[in-house]
Every structure is written in structure tokens, then in C-alpha cells.
Design a protein around this motif. Structure first.
Motif, PDB file in Angstrom:
ATOM      1  N   ASN A  72      47.673  44.987  31.373  1.00  0.00           N
ATOM      2  CA  ASN A  72      48.798  44.624  32.239  1.00  0.00           C
ATOM      3  C   ASN A  72      48.551  45.054  33.682  1.00  0.00           C
ATOM      4  OD1 ASN A  72      49.916  43.729  29.878  1.00  0.00           O
ATOM      5  ND2 ASN A  72      51.667  45.107  29.897  1.00  0.00           N
ATOM      6  N   ARG A  73      48.004  46.250  33.846  1.00  0.00           N
ATOM      7  CA  ARG A  73      47.687  46.726  35.193  1.00  0.00           C
ATOM      8  C   ARG A  73      46.645  45.828  35.853  1.00  0.00           C
ATOM      9  NH1 ARG A  73      44.579  52.396  36.193  1.00  0.00           N
ATOM     10  NH2 ARG A  73      43.003  51.213  35.041  1.00  0.00           N
ATOM     11  N   ILE A 173      37.395  45.653  25.263  1.00  0.00           N
ATOM     12  CA  ILE A 173      38.257  44.873  26.157  1.00  0.00           C
ATOM     13  C   ILE A 173      38.810  45.767  27.256  1.00  0.00           C
ATOM     14  CG2 ILE A 173      40.463  43.650  26.306  1.00  0.00           C
ATOM     15  CD1 ILE A 173      39.883  42.527  23.511  1.00  0.00           C
ATOM     16  N   ARG A 174      39.242  46.955  26.871  1.00  0.00           N
ATOM     17  CA  ARG A 174      39.785  47.890  27.858  1.00  0.00           C
ATOM     18  C   ARG A 174      38.720  48.294  28.877  1.00  0.00           C
ATOM     19  NH1 ARG A 174      41.741  51.116  24.463  1.00  0.00           N
ATOM     20  NH2 ARG A 174      40.469  52.977  24.636  1.00  0.00           N
ATOM     21  N   LYS A 175      37.522  48.519  28.420  1.00  0.00           N
ATOM     22  CA  LYS A 175      36.435  48.869  29.336  1.00  0.00           C
ATOM     23  C   LYS A 175      36.170  47.729  30.310  1.00  0.00           C
ATOM     24  CE  LYS A 175      31.543  50.163  29.432  1.00  0.00           C
ATOM     25  NZ  LYS A 175      30.320  50.424  28.615  1.00  0.00           N
ATOM     26  N   LEU A 176      36.190  46.499  29.806  1.00  0.00           N
ATOM     27  CA  LEU A 176      35.931  45.325  30.640  1.00  0.00           C
ATOM     28  C   LEU A 176      36.990  45.163  31.720  1.00  0.00           C
ATOM     29  CD1 LEU A 176      34.294  42.696  31.097  1.00  0.00           C
ATOM     30  CD2 LEU A 176      35.823  41.581  29.462  1.00  0.00           C
ATOM     31  N   VAL A 177      38.265  45.221  31.346  1.00  0.00           N
ATOM     32  CA  VAL A 177      39.323  45.005  32.343  1.00  0.00           C
ATOM     33  C   VAL A 177      39.425  46.173  33.319  1.00  0.00           C
ATOM     34  CG1 VAL A 177      40.620  43.481  30.809  1.00  0.00           C
ATOM     35  CG2 VAL A 177      41.169  45.917  30.840  1.00  0.00           C
ATOM     36  N   GLU A 180      36.693  45.693  35.923  1.00  0.00           N
ATOM     37  CA  GLU A 180      37.071  44.642  36.874  1.00  0.00           C
ATOM     38  C   GLU A 180      38.213  45.103  37.774  1.00  0.00           C
ATOM     39  OE1 GLU A 180      36.659  40.761  38.564  1.00  0.00           O
ATOM     40  OE2 GLU A 180      35.400  42.135  37.395  1.00  0.00           O
ATOM     41  N   TRP A 181      39.138  45.885  37.232  1.00  0.00           N
ATOM     42  CA  TRP A 181      40.232  46.424  38.043  1.00  0.00           C
ATOM     43  C   TRP A 181      39.686  47.276  39.182  1.00  0.00           C
ATOM     44  CZ3 TRP A 181      41.793  51.579  38.781  1.00  0.00           C
ATOM     45  CH2 TRP A 181      43.023  51.746  39.438  1.00  0.00           C
ATOM     46  N   ARG A 182      38.672  48.078  38.868  1.00  0.00           N
ATOM     47  CA  ARG A 182      38.070  48.932  39.908  1.00  0.00           C
ATOM     48  C   ARG A 182      37.368  48.081  40.961  1.00  0.00           C
ATOM     49  NH1 ARG A 182      37.484  52.562  35.451  1.00  0.00           N
ATOM     50  NH2 ARG A 182      35.563  51.559  34.764  1.00  0.00           N
ATOM     51  N   ARG A 185      40.056  46.578  43.221  1.00  0.00           N
ATOM     52  CA  ARG A 185      40.597  47.610  44.104  1.00  0.00           C
ATOM     53  C   ARG A 185      39.614  47.965  45.211  1.00  0.00           C
ATOM     54  NH1 ARG A 185      45.676  48.452  44.451  1.00  0.00           N
ATOM     55  NH2 ARG A 185      45.377  50.652  44.939  1.00  0.00           N
ATOM     56  N   ARG A 186      38.327  47.917  44.893  1.00  0.00           N
ATOM     57  CA  ARG A 186      37.315  48.295  45.881  1.00  0.00           C
ATOM     58  C   ARG A 186      37.003  47.162  46.845  1.00  0.00           C
ATOM     59  NH1 ARG A 186      32.618  48.889  42.754  1.00  0.00           N
ATOM     60  NH2 ARG A 186      32.063  46.759  43.369  1.00  0.00           N
ATOM     61  N   ASP A 187      36.807  45.950  46.293  1.00  0.00           N
ATOM     62  CA  ASP A 187      36.352  44.827  47.111  1.00  0.00           C
ATOM     63  C   ASP A 187      37.463  43.868  47.517  1.00  0.00           C
ATOM     64  OD1 ASP A 187      33.849  45.916  46.685  1.00  0.00           O
ATOM     65  OD2 ASP A 187      33.380  44.576  45.009  1.00  0.00           O
ATOM     66  N   GLY A 188      38.592  43.947  46.831  1.00  0.00           N
ATOM     67  CA  GLY A 188      39.690  43.049  47.154  1.00  0.00           C
ATOM     68  C   GLY A 188      39.563  41.672  46.557  1.00  0.00           C
ATOM     69  N   TRP A 189      38.545  41.498  45.690  1.00  0.00           N
ATOM     70  CA  TRP A 189      38.316  40.169  45.125  1.00  0.00           C
ATOM     71  C   TRP A 189      37.676  40.308  43.733  1.00  0.00           C
ATOM     72  CZ3 TRP A 189      40.511  36.020  47.017  1.00  0.00           C
ATOM     73  CH2 TRP A 189      40.121  34.770  46.558  1.00  0.00           C
ATOM     74  N   PRO A 190      38.097  39.496  42.756  1.00  0.00           N
ATOM     75  CA  PRO A 190      37.510  39.583  41.409  1.00  0.00           C
ATOM     76  C   PRO A 190      36.107  38.991  41.353  1.00  0.00           C
ATOM     77  CG  PRO A 190      39.062  37.763  41.490  1.00  0.00           C
ATOM     78  CD  PRO A 190      39.194  38.483  42.803  1.00  0.00           C
ATOM     79  N   THR A 191      35.402  39.303  40.300  1.00  0.00           N
ATOM     80  CA  THR A 191      34.033  38.804  40.145  1.00  0.00           C
ATOM     81  C   THR A 191      33.973  37.414  39.529  1.00  0.00           C
ATOM     82  OG1 THR A 191      33.832  39.825  37.950  1.00  0.00           O
ATOM     83  CG2 THR A 191      33.159  41.152  39.854  1.00  0.00           C
TER      84      THR A 191
END
Length: 206
Positions: A72-73, A173-177, A180-182, A185-191
């Protein structure tokens, strides 16, 4: 009583009374035994903690709850610059809103194509009445089409195989999300285009 023996609190053997060292914790046969016993509570506590952690890692409800929180986060952060998927407005409080409900479609619970940032008002009004739930679903559908196209809505409404993730699957799944969340937060854009993912489960990405 001369010749009487006492049981050592540490090693549990019996020794002459006059040889024993009396402490608040009990009677001990030697200072070494006292030292060993003093270490025991911490050791026992550590072992118990490890066992408890292992039980949690294999406990499916616990893993589902942890993954729900992190997923959710991730979704709220993924859509951070976007308005609510349902009402199209920018609000102060957001939730992760599922188009297909978790109760009716558990296989889509952790699928990013079925989850978007939704304001608390739109997300919570489904709890008030069936009419409110129907209205929210209609608004959500319109928002999906406007943002992602009719094809996306058709895919979500289509059949989806039931998946039964294990505790290990949920950890992945938790490790994956979280990774990506980090990144977001760091780059401002998803991969990648997470909402456009069409696999049955996020594990296909790994």
C-alpha cells in the motif's frame, strides 16, 4: 545439618552445604556456575526470539499483513503526483484503493494494475452503503479509463487465475516493492510501468 547437600541452581547437581555460594538467585556450587547461570536468561531469550521470528516468517496471516502495509505504501508513493483515481482531486490523506476488492478478488490484492492512490474519502465511503460502493466503483472505472485506457479496465474485469502465495512468496513480493519504493523516493521516478504490468503475480518480474 552436617553432611547435608544442596542442589545447585545452575548445574542442578548436589554439593555439600558448606561448599555452596548463597545468592539472591539461589545456591551455586562455584563462581563459574554463577557466571554461567547469569548468561542463561539472555541466551534463552535470544533463542526464543529467533524461534519467534522463524514462526512469524512462516505465519501466512502475519506475512500478508506485512506485505499489505508495504504494498500500500508503494502504491501511494508510485502515484504521488497524481490525484485520486476516483474523484480526480488532490486531497491530504490517501490510501491504496483496489478496484477489484481484496475480499472478492484476493488474487489481485498485490497486483499494481488493480491498485491506485485513492483519497481517504473515496476509499472509505464504500463502508457506508451498497449504493456508495457502486458509485465508487463507477467513479473508479471512469478514472481508470481516463488514466490508462479502456483496455486496462477490460483486463482488470477479465478472468484471473487464483493464486495462493506462500509466506516465502510474500517475502519476495515485499522485497520487490520495497526496493522500488526506495528507488522512487530517491530518483522521483519508477523503474517500470507498474500499473501496466499484466502478469498473474509480481513474482514473474523476479
Amino acid at each position: 545439618m552436617p553432611g547435608a547437600k544442596l542442589k545447585c541452581t545452575g548445574c542442578k547437581d548436589r554439593f555439600p552445604r558448606e561448599q555452596m555460594i548463597n545468592t539472591r538467585a539461589g545456591n551455586f556450587c562455584s563462581s563459574e556456575c554463577i557466571l554461567e547461570y547469569s548468561r542463561k536468561p539472555a541466551a534463552v531469550k535470544k533463542v526464543a526470539k529467533v524461534k519467534h521470528q522463524a514462526r512469524k516468517e512462516n505465519h501466512l496471516p502475519w506475512q500478508i499483513e506485512r506485505t499489505r502495509r508495504d504494498f500500500n505504501r508503494f502504491i501511494v508513493t508510485l502515484d504521488e503526483v497524481m490525484p485520486c483515481i476516483s474523484c480526480g482531486r488532490h486531497r491530504e490523506i490517501y490510501h491504496c484503493g483496489h478496484f477489484k476488492t481484496v475480499a472478492a478478488f484476493p488474487q489481485l490484492r498485490f497486483h499494481p494494475a488493480n491498485a491506485f492512490k485513492q483519497c481517504a474519502g473515496c476509499n472509505l465511503k464504500t463502508k457506508h452503503s451498497k449504493a456508495a460502493e457502486n458509485t465508487m466503483e463507477q467513479d473508479y472505472a471512469l478514472g481508470l479509463v481516463a488514466r490508462c485506457g479502456q483496455e486496462h479496465l477490460d483486463w482488470i474485469n477479465g478472468p484471473h487465475p487464483m493464486t495462493n502465495p506462500t509466506a516465502s512468496d510474500l517475502q519476495l513480493i515485499r522485497k520487490l516493492v520495497n526496493e522500488e519504493w526506495r528507488v522512487i523516493r530517491r530518483d522521483g521516478w519508477p523503474t517500470r510501468d507498474w500499473h501496466g504490468f499484466r502478469g498473474d503475480t509480481l513474482l514473474e518480474i523476479l
